[in-house]
Scaffold this motif. Structure first.
Motif, PDB file in Angstrom:
ATOM      1  N   LEU A  47     -10.425  -6.192  -4.217  1.00  0.00           N
ATOM      2  CA  LEU A  47      -9.156  -5.477  -4.387  1.00  0.00           C
ATOM      3  C   LEU A  47      -9.316  -3.996  -4.064  1.00  0.00           C
ATOM      4  N   THR A  48      -8.307  -3.477  -3.425  1.00  0.00           N
ATOM      5  CA  THR A  48      -8.222  -2.031  -3.225  1.00  0.00           C
ATOM      6  C   THR A  48      -6.910  -1.557  -3.841  1.00  0.00           C
ATOM      7  N   LEU A  49      -6.985  -0.497  -4.623  1.00  0.00           N
ATOM      8  CA  LEU A  49      -5.766   0.068  -5.222  1.00  0.00           C
ATOM      9  C   LEU A  49      -5.262   1.192  -4.331  1.00  0.00           C
ATOM     10  N   ALA A  50      -3.998   1.137  -4.017  1.00  0.00           N
ATOM     11  CA  ALA A  50      -3.406   2.161  -3.141  1.00  0.00           C
ATOM     12  C   ALA A  50      -2.016   2.506  -3.673  1.00  0.00           C
ATOM     13  N   PRO A  51      -1.497   3.665  -3.296  1.00  0.00           N
ATOM     14  CA  PRO A  51      -0.133   3.999  -3.738  1.00  0.00           C
ATOM     15  C   PRO A  51       0.878   2.977  -3.221  1.00  0.00           C
ATOM     16  N   ASP A  52       1.843   2.670  -4.045  1.00  0.00           N
ATOM     17  CA  ASP A  52       2.862   1.696  -3.653  1.00  0.00           C
ATOM     18  C   ASP A  52       3.972   2.427  -2.897  1.00  0.00           C
ATOM     19  N   ASP A  53       3.682   2.777  -1.638  1.00  0.00           N
ATOM     20  CA  ASP A  53       4.691   3.496  -0.865  1.00  0.00           C
ATOM     21  C   ASP A  53       4.832   2.866   0.523  1.00  0.00           C
ATOM     22  N   PRO A  54       5.896   3.224   1.217  1.00  0.00           N
ATOM     23  CA  PRO A  54       6.178   2.576   2.508  1.00  0.00           C
ATOM     24  C   PRO A  54       5.064   2.771   3.537  1.00  0.00           C
ATOM     25  N   ASP A  55       4.378   3.925   3.519  1.00  0.00           N
ATOM     26  CA  ASP A  55       3.301   4.158   4.485  1.00  0.00           C
ATOM     27  C   ASP A  55       2.214   3.106   4.343  1.00  0.00           C
ATOM     28  N   VAL A  56       1.874   2.820   3.110  1.00  0.00           N
ATOM     29  CA  VAL A  56       0.845   1.806   2.861  1.00  0.00           C
ATOM     30  C   VAL A  56       1.386   0.420   3.223  1.00  0.00           C
ATOM     31  N   ALA A  57       2.614   0.154   2.864  1.00  0.00           N
ATOM     32  CA  ALA A  57       3.195  -1.170   3.131  1.00  0.00           C
ATOM     33  C   ALA A  57       3.215  -1.471   4.632  1.00  0.00           C
ATOM     34  N   ARG A  58       3.472  -0.454   5.426  1.00  0.00           N
ATOM     35  CA  ARG A  58       3.535  -0.661   6.883  1.00  0.00           C
ATOM     36  C   ARG A  58       2.186  -1.105   7.445  1.00  0.00           C
ATOM     37  N   LEU A  59       1.115  -0.722   6.795  1.00  0.00           N
ATOM     38  CA  LEU A  59      -0.220  -1.060   7.309  1.00  0.00           C
ATOM     39  C   LEU A  59      -0.576  -2.517   7.088  1.00  0.00           C
ATOM     40  N   PHE A  60       0.135  -3.169   6.198  1.00  0.00           N
ATOM     41  CA  PHE A  60      -0.190  -4.559   5.876  1.00  0.00           C
ATOM     42  C   PHE A  60       1.076  -5.403   5.992  1.00  0.00           C
ATOM     43  N   PRO A  61       1.355  -5.893   7.203  1.00  0.00           N
ATOM     44  CA  PRO A  61       2.595  -6.650   7.417  1.00  0.00           C
ATOM     45  C   PRO A  61       2.672  -7.842   6.469  1.00  0.00           C
ATOM     46  N   ALA A  62       3.903  -8.162   6.088  1.00  0.00           N
ATOM     47  CA  ALA A  62       4.094  -9.202   5.082  1.00  0.00           C
ATOM     48  C   ALA A  62       4.015 -10.610   5.652  1.00  0.00           C
ATOM     49  N   GLU A  63       4.178 -10.765   6.983  1.00  0.00           N
ATOM     50  CA  GLU A  63       4.211 -12.108   7.552  1.00  0.00           C
ATOM     51  C   GLU A  63       2.907 -12.838   7.257  1.00  0.00           C
ATOM     52  N   PRO A  64       3.002 -14.126   6.886  1.00  0.00           N
ATOM     53  CA  PRO A  64       1.790 -14.879   6.613  1.00  0.00           C
ATOM     54  C   PRO A  64       0.877 -14.869   7.839  1.00  0.00           C
ATOM     55  N   GLY A  65      -0.371 -14.576   7.634  1.00  0.00           N
ATOM     56  CA  GLY A  65      -1.334 -14.581   8.734  1.00  0.00           C
ATOM     57  C   GLY A  65      -1.470 -13.248   9.408  1.00  0.00           C
ATOM     58  N   ALA A  66      -0.391 -12.426   9.326  1.00  0.00           N
ATOM     59  CA  ALA A  66      -0.452 -11.142  10.021  1.00  0.00           C
ATOM     60  C   ALA A  66      -1.503 -10.231   9.411  1.00  0.00           C
ATOM     61  N   GLY A  67      -1.799 -10.435   8.122  1.00  0.00           N
ATOM     62  CA  GLY A  67      -2.779  -9.591   7.462  1.00  0.00           C
ATOM     63  C   GLY A  67      -4.205 -10.016   7.727  1.00  0.00           C
ATOM     64  N   GLN A  68      -4.396 -11.144   8.394  1.00  0.00           N
ATOM     65  CA  GLN A  68      -5.730 -11.643   8.717  1.00  0.00           C
ATOM     66  C   GLN A  68      -6.642 -11.602   7.498  1.00  0.00           C
ATOM     67  N   GLY A  69      -6.215 -12.254   6.417  1.00  0.00           N
ATOM     68  CA  GLY A  69      -7.013 -12.285   5.198  1.00  0.00           C
ATOM     69  C   GLY A  69      -6.759 -11.105   4.300  1.00  0.00           C
ATOM     70  N   LEU A  70      -5.966 -10.161   4.767  1.00  0.00           N
ATOM     71  CA  LEU A  70      -5.598  -9.012   3.936  1.00  0.00           C
ATOM     72  C   LEU A  70      -4.161  -9.191   3.487  1.00  0.00           C
ATOM     73  N   ARG A  71      -3.926  -9.007   2.227  1.00  0.00           N
ATOM     74  CA  ARG A  71      -2.562  -9.168   1.725  1.00  0.00           C
ATOM     75  C   ARG A  71      -2.252  -8.036   0.759  1.00  0.00           C
ATOM     76  N   LEU A  72      -1.119  -7.418   0.993  1.00  0.00           N
ATOM     77  CA  LEU A  72      -0.706  -6.306   0.132  1.00  0.00           C
ATOM     78  C   LEU A  72       0.228  -6.833  -0.951  1.00  0.00           C
ATOM     79  N   LEU A  73      -0.125  -6.561  -2.183  1.00  0.00           N
ATOM     80  CA  LEU A  73       0.756  -6.905  -3.297  1.00  0.00           C
ATOM     81  C   LEU A  73       1.371  -5.619  -3.803  1.00  0.00           C
ATOM     82  N   SER A  74       2.651  -5.505  -3.555  1.00  0.00           N
ATOM     83  CA  SER A  74       3.323  -4.256  -3.885  1.00  0.00           C
ATOM     84  C   SER A  74       4.583  -4.576  -4.664  1.00  0.00           C
ATOM     85  N   GLN A  75       4.755  -3.875  -5.762  1.00  0.00           N
ATOM     86  CA  GLN A  75       5.960  -4.103  -6.571  1.00  0.00           C
ATOM     87  C   GLN A  75       7.211  -3.825  -5.737  1.00  0.00           C
TER      88      GLN A  75
END
Lengths: 793, 205
Positions: free
Chosen positions: A610-638
Motif C-alpha cells: 500500500l502507498t498512502l497518497a493525498p485523495d485529490d484529482p492529480d493522484v486519481a488521474r495517475l491511476f485510471p479506474a478501468e479494470p486492467g488499466a492499472g496493471q496491478g495497481l489500483r487506487l482506492l479513493s474516497q
C-alpha cells in the motif's frame, strides 16, 4: 371470468371459517416471528455496493484487506505546562492500560535507539537503495576538497554535545551519506512534521501525541463499538491528572448511529402511534382499526423469513427499511375495510367490487418494487424481493382474511352516494385544478433538474459534532492519516508486488511532485531493482575509486587530527561483499514491523503493498479506474469511490424509473379503458414526483440512497391513489374510496412525517422524501384529479 | 584473660567508631548541594572542553561559554575552534553552527536531539539533583572538595559509562565534569570564571 367475481367467490369460501382463518394467520405470523429470532441480520455495508463488475465491490474488498480500515487513533493531550517527555510517559501509561480485547495491537514506531540501528541497516544497504539522484549526491561528496570539508564538519560535530551520539555514525559514515538514508525513512512518516515519541507520534507543538492502534472489533458491530468506547473511557483513568485523551475511529460513528436510531425510534414511534390512533379513531371503528393495523404486523415476519430463505441472508437495512415500505400494505386493508363499511351489499360483492382497483394498485406497486430487482446494489434487490413478498401477503390478507373477520354493513346500511367527490371536500374548479397541476409539474421540471445524487455513504449516518471536531483536530496536528487515498500494488508474489509498488511510487513522484506520500518503496525496492542499484553504485565506486577515497580520507583525516583507522567501519563496509538484498524481515527486525503490518498485506496467492497518497484529482488521474488499466495497481479513493457510487446510483435510478413507469403504463392499460384514463390515473404520481424533485432542487437537498429506495413507495402510492379516485369518479366505487384514499394518505404521512423528528440523517431523509412526495400525490388525488375527471360520464 | 581481651576490643571499637563515621554521608552531601543549587538563579561560566577519543590522534580542545537561568533557560556556546551554540528556552530550541552557517529553530518537542542534549547538559552543569537521581546511581568519591561518581541506571544512556562531577571548594557550583564512555573515550569539561546569580542579558536565550 371477471376478477371481481373470482375474488368474491374466494371471500365467500374464506368467510365460512373466520376464526380458523384468524388463528391460522396469527399462528403463521407468530411462527415466522419466532423463526426470525434465530436469524442474524447482516450489517455489512457491502450490500450497498454494486456487484455489477464496476469494481466498487473489489475496491471495498481491498479496503477490507488494509489494516488501515481497522486503525484507531488515540490522541493524548498534554496537561498545561507538561513537557513532551511527560506527555510520552503519560501516553505510555494509557497505551499499557488499553484493553487488548478492543485494541489488539499498538503500532509502536521505532524508538530513537531503534532508529540508529535502522540507519546502520540502511547504510549497509545504501548501494542497494541508491537511485539516480542518490548516486548524484554521492558523486558530489567525492569531488576534490569535499572529503576534507566533510571531515572538518565531522570534527566540529564531535566537539559539540551531539558528538556523543554521532561519534559511531561518523566513524561509519564520515561523508554524511546517512542523509540519503534518512530521506528514505522520511517517506514512511505519515506527516513530515511529526516524530516518533513514546508509544506513538508527537505533534509539532509537543502538546499532543497520537497512538496508532488496531482494533479487532468490526466497524459495523454497534454493540461492541459501544463497549469499545466505554473500555477506552475506562482506560483513560490511567492518565496522570491534567492529561486527556480522545479516540478517532469508525466505531464512534457506529455507536453514535446506534444511539441516534435508538432515541429516534422512541420519538418517532410515539409520534406516529399517536397520530395513527387519532386518524383511526376519527375515521375507523375500533374493530376495523384493530384488524387493519393487524395486516402489516402479520405480514412482516413471514415476508422477512421468506426473503431470508430465498436470498440466503437478510440485511438489517432490508428489514428496517422494508418494514417502513410495507406500510403501503395497510392501504389495501383500508380500502377493503371501508368498502365493507359502506355495507349496502354482501361482503363478497363489496370486496369483489373494490378488488379491481386494489389489484390494479397492488400490481403497479409490485411493478415498482419489481423494478428495484434490476438494481446493481444487492441490498436493493433484497429489498425488492422482501417488499414484493410482503405486498402479496398483505393483498391476500386484505382481500380474503379481512372480509371474513369484518362483516359488511358496519356502516349501518347508509345509502350509496352517487359517484363523484364525497361531500365535505372543497369543490375545485377544473381550470384552477389544471393550473395548479401544471404549476406543480413545471416547478418539478425546473428545479428538479438541479437535484444531485449523494452517494457518500458517510452522509447516510449520524456524524456528531464532537466526533468531527476530534477528527479535524487529529488531521490538523498529524496529517490525513484516515482520509488518504490508497494505492494497492497487488501481485502473485512479493517480488512482483514490490516492483509494482516502485512503479506507483515513481509515477506519483514523477507526475505529482510535492505530494506527501507514505510508501515502502524507497526503503524496500524489489530484488531486481536492488541489484541494478548496486551495480550502478559499484560502477561509480569501483576498486580504483575506493582506493582513492581511502587515501583521501587518511590524508585529510590526518591533517585534521583524526587517528589512523578512524573511519575503518566505513572502509570495511565499502570493501565488504554485497549483503543479501534487503527484505521485509530485515526491516521488521530493525523496528519497522508495525509499519510493515500496515503497508504490506498477504492473502492466499497475493501480496499487496500500500502507498498512502493525498485523495485529490492529480493522484486519481495517475491511476485510471478501468479494470486492467492499472496493471496491478489500483487506487482506492474516497472521492472516486463516491463518484463511482453516484454513477451507479444514477444508473439505477434511471433504470428503475424507466422499468417502473413502463410496467405501470402496461398494467394500468390492462385495468383501464384507454390511454387517457391511464394518463389521468398517473397524474397524482406525476404531481408527487414533481413535488418531491421540485422541493429537493429548490432547497438544495441531494437525493441519497435511501431517497432512491423510497421512490417505489411514492410511485406505488401515487398510482394507487389515482386508480381509486378514478374508479370512484367513474362510478365504479362509492364515496368510501375517497375516504380510503384520504385515510391511507394520512396514515402514510403520519408514519413518514414522524420521521422528520428523527436526528439520524437516513431516517430524516426517508421521512422527508416520502412525506413531500406522498403529500403532493395525495393533494393531487383528492383535489386536482376529481376536478379533471368531473366531466367524465 | 578472655574478659580482658573482650574489654580491649570494646574500647578499641569505641575509639574507632567516631573515626569511621567521621566523613559526611552521601545524603548529607547531596542535601547540601541541593540547597546551594536551589539558591542559584543564574549561572555564567566559561568552560574548556577536552575530548580524548580513540578516533582522534590528539585531544580535541574547545572553549566556550555556559549560561543558565532558572528554571530552564540554557545557552551552551562554543567559541573556539568553531563557533556554535545550542539555546533552549521554554521548550523551544535554537542551534547554530559556523560550519553550516545555519540556525535551526524548533518548537517544543520538534527537535528531540537538541532537547535531550540540553536536558543532560542542564542536569550536569547545574547539578539538577531531582533529575540526576532518577538517571544515575551516585557515590561520594571525595568530600572536600566534593567529587561524585555517577553511574547510569539501566541502558538509557548507552554512550556513558560513568560520570565524575567535581564541585568548587565551597560546593556552590560544578568545577569539572568528566564523562567516561564505554570504549575508553573521555570528555572533560572544566568550568572557570563562574558567576552565580548575576544579571544575564535577556537576548542570550
Amino acid at each position: 371470468m371477471d376478477i371481481g367475481a373470482l375474488i368474491a367467490r374466494g371471500v365467500l369460501r374464506a368467510s365460512a371459517r373466520p376464526r380458523l382463518l384468524l388463528a391460522l394467520t396469527l399462528a403463521a405470523a407468530l411462527a415466522a416471528f419466532a423463526a426470525l429470532g434465530g436469524v442474524r441480520l447482516a450489517e455489512d455495508v457491502r450490500g450497498l455496493l454494486p456487484d455489477d463488475g464496476s469494481g466498487l465491490a473489489e475496491d471495498f474488498r481491498l479496503l477490507g484487506l488494509s489494516p488501515l480500515s481497522r486503525l484507531a487513533l488515540v490522541e493524548v493531550r498534554a496537561a498545561p505546562g507538561a513537557t513532551p517527555e511527560e506527555l510520552a510517559a503519560a501516553a505510555g501509561r494509557l497505551a499499557g492500560a488499553l484493553d487488548p480485547a478492543f485494541f489488539s495491537e499498538i503500532l509502536a514506531l521505532p524508538s530513537p535507539a531503534a532508529l540508529a540501528g535502522l540507519m546502520t541497516l540502511l547504510l549497509d544497504h545504501l548501494p542497494d537503495l541508491a537511485d539516480d539522484s542518490d548516486l548524484a549526491a554521492i558523486r558530489a561528496t567525492l569531488a576534490p576538497g569535499e572529503v576534507a570539508r566533510r571531515l572538518a564538519r565531522d570534527l566540529a560535530l564531535l566537539a559539540s554535545p551531539e558528538g556523543w551520539w554521532q561519534k559511531e555514525l561518523i566513524r561509519q559514515d564520515p561523508l554524511d551519506w546517512r542523509r540519503l538514508a534518512a530521506a528514505k525513512l522520511a517517506g514512511l512518516r505519515p506527516a513530515q512534521s511529526v516524530r516518533p515519541a513514546g508509544p506513538g507520534l508527537l505533534a509539532p507543538d509537543g502538546q499532543s501525541l497520537l497512538i496508532l492502534a488496531l482494533s479487532p472489533v468490526p466497524m459495523t458491530d454497534s454493540a461492541r463499538s459501544a463497549e469499545l468506547l466505554a473500555g477506552f473511557e475506562a482506560s483513560t483513568a490511567a492518565l496522570p491528572p491534567g492529561f486527556t485523551a480522545g479516540l478517532v475511529c469508525g466505531h464512534r460513528y457506529t455507536a453514535a448511529n446506534a444511539a441516534a436510531v435508538k432515541s429516534d425510534l422512541a420519538v418517532v414511534l410515539t409520534a406516529s402511534s399517536l397520530a395513527l390512533v387519532l386518524i383511526f379513531l376519527v375515521f375507523l371503528r375500533l374493530r376495523q382499526a384493530l384488524l387493519v393495523a393487524l395486516v402489516p404486523l402479520a405480514v412482516l415476519p413471514p415476508a422477512a423469513l421468506l426473503s431470508h430463505w430465498l436470498m440466503g441472508g437478510l440485511s438489517g437495512i432490508t428489514l428496517g427499511f422494508g418494514a417502513v415500505l410495507m406500510g403501503i400494505g395497510v392501504d389495501y386493508a383500508l380500502h377493503v375495510a371501508l368498502a365493507l363499511e359502506a355495507g349496502d351489499e354482501p361482503a363478497p360483492l363489496a370486496v369483489g367490487r373494490v378488488s379491481r382497483p386494489v389489484l390494479a394498485g397492488a400490481a403497479t406497486s409490485l411493478a415498482a418494487f419489481g423494478a428495484l430487482a434490476f438494481s446493481s446494489l444487492p441490498v436493493v434487490r433484497q429489498l425488492a424481493l422482501f417488499s414484493i413478498i410482503g405486498l402479496i401477503l398483505a393483498l391476500i390478507l386484505a382481500l380474503f382474511v379481512l372480509p371474513a373477520l369484518l362483516p359488511a354493513g358496519t356502516a349501518g346500511g347508509r345509502p350509496r352516494r352517487p359517484a363523484g367527490r364525497p361531500a365535505g371536500l372543497p369543490a375545485p374548479r377544473r381550470g384552477l385544478a389544471l393550473v395548479l397541476l401544471l404549476a406543480v409539474l413545471a416547478c418539478g421540471l425546473w428545479w428538479g433538474r438541479q437535484v444531485r445524487f449523494d452517494a457518500d455513504l458517510r452522509a447516510l449516518g449520524s456524524r456528531p459534532a464532537d466526533v468531527l471536531a476530534d477528527e479535524a483536530r487529529v488531521r490538523e496536528r498529524f496529517g490525513r492519516l484516515r482520509d488518504q487515498a490508497l494505492v494497492f500494488a497487488s501481485a502473485p508474489d512479493l517480488e512482483a508486488a514490490l516492483a509494482l509498488n516502485e512503479t506507483a511510487w515513481r509515477r506519483l513522484r514523477g507526475q505529482a511532485p510535492g505530494t506527501s506520500l507514505t510508501s515502502l518503496a524507497p526503503v524496500l525496492p524489489s530484488a531486481a531493482t536492488q541489484a541494478a542499484n548496486r551495480a550502478r553504485f559499484e560502477a561509480l565506486l569501483d576498486a580504483g575509486a575506493k582506493d582513492a577515497l581511502g587515501r583521501e580520507l587518511a590524508d585529510s583525516g590526518r591533517a585534521l587530527g583524526f587517528a589512523p583507522g578512524a573511519f575503518r567501519p566505513f572502509e570495511d563496509r565499502l570493501g565488504a561483499a554485497a549483503p543479501a538484498p534487503l527484505t521485509p524481515a530485515d526491516l521488521r527486525r530493525s523496528g519497522l514491523g508495525p509499519l510493515l503490518d500496515l503497508m504490506l498485506v498477504e492473502t492466499p496467492g497475493r501480496v499487496h503493498l500500500l502507498t498512502l497518497a493525498p485523495d485529490d484529482p492529480d493522484v486519481a488521474r495517475l491511476f485510471p479506474a478501468e479494470p486492467g488499466a492499472g496493471q496491478g495497481l489500483r487506487l482506492l479513493s474516497q472521492a472516486r469511490f463516491t463518484a463511482d457510487l453516484t454513477r451507479a446510483m444514477r444508473a439505477d435510478f434511471i433504470r428503475f424509473l424507466a422499468i417502473a413507469l413502463a410496467a405501470n403504463l402496461v398494467l394500468l392499460r390492462l385495468f383501464l379503458p384507454g390511454w387517457r384514463a391511464v394518463a389521468l390515473v398517473m397524474l397524482p404520481l406525476a404531481a408527487g414526483l414533481a413535488g418531491l424533485f421540485g422541493f429537493l432542487g429548490l432547497t438544495g437537498r441531494a437525493l441519497n440512497l435511501f431517497g432512491i429506495l423510497a421512490l417505489p413507495l411514492i410511485l406505488g402510492i401515487g398510482v394507487d391513489y389515482g386508480v381509486f379516485i378514478y374508479w370512484a369518479c367513474c362510478g365504479r366505487l362509492e364515496r368510501a374510496a375517497h375516504k380510503a384514499v384520504l385515510v391511507a394518505g394520512l396514515t402514510t404521512l403520519a408514519g413518514f412525517g414522524s420521521l422528520l423528528l428523527a436526528r439520524h440523517p437516513a431516517l430524516h431523509a426517508i421521512g422527508l422524501t416520502v412525506t413531500v412526495g406522498v403529500a403532493a400525490a395525495l393533494a393531487a388525488s383528492l383535489c386536482i384529479l376529481p376536478a379533471l375527471l368531473g366531466r367524465r360520464p | 584473660m578472655m574478659r580482658r581481651l573482650l574489654l580491649l576490643l570494646g574500647v578499641l571499637w569505641l575509639l574507632a567508631a567516631p573515626a569511621l563515621a567521621g566523613g559526611p554521608r552521601l545524603e548529607e552531601v547531596l542535601a547540601g548541594l541541593k540547597a546551594k543549587a536551589q539558591a542559584t538563579g543564574t549561572i555564567r561560566s566559561r568552560f574548556v572542553q577536552e575530548k580524548r577519543l580513540a578516533m582522534l590522534a590528539r585531544p580535541l580542545v574547545s572553549e566556550g561559554l555556559f549560561f543558565f537561568r532558572r528554571p530552564d533557560a540554557l545557552r551552551w556556546e562554543y567559541t573556539a575552534p568553531v563557533r556554535s551554540y545550542l539555546v533552549m528556552h521554554a521548550g523551544r530550541s535554537r542551534r547554530y553552527s559556523e560550519l553550516s552557517g545555519q540556525t535551526v529553530s524548533a518548537e517544543a518537542g520538534a527537535d528531540p536531539l537538541a532537547a535531550m542534549m540540553a536536558a543532560q547538559l542542564l542536569a550536569w552543569a547545574t547539578f539538577d539533583l531531582a533529575r540526576l537521581e532518577g538517571q544515575y546511581a551516585m557515590a561520594l568519591e571525595s568530600a572536600d572538595p566534593v567529587v561524585l561518581r555517577l553511574d547510569p541506571k539501566g541502558a538509557a544512556n548507552g554512550f556513558i559509562d560513568h560520570l565524575r562531577v567535581a564541585f568548587t571548594p565551597d560546593a556552590s557550583s560544578v568545577a569539572a565534569i568528566e564523562l567516561f564512555e564505554p570504549g575508553g573515550d573521555l570528555t572533560r569539561l572544566t568550568f572557570h570564571d563562574t558567576v552565580l546569580n548575576g544579571e544575564l542579558p535577556p537576548d542570550l536565550f
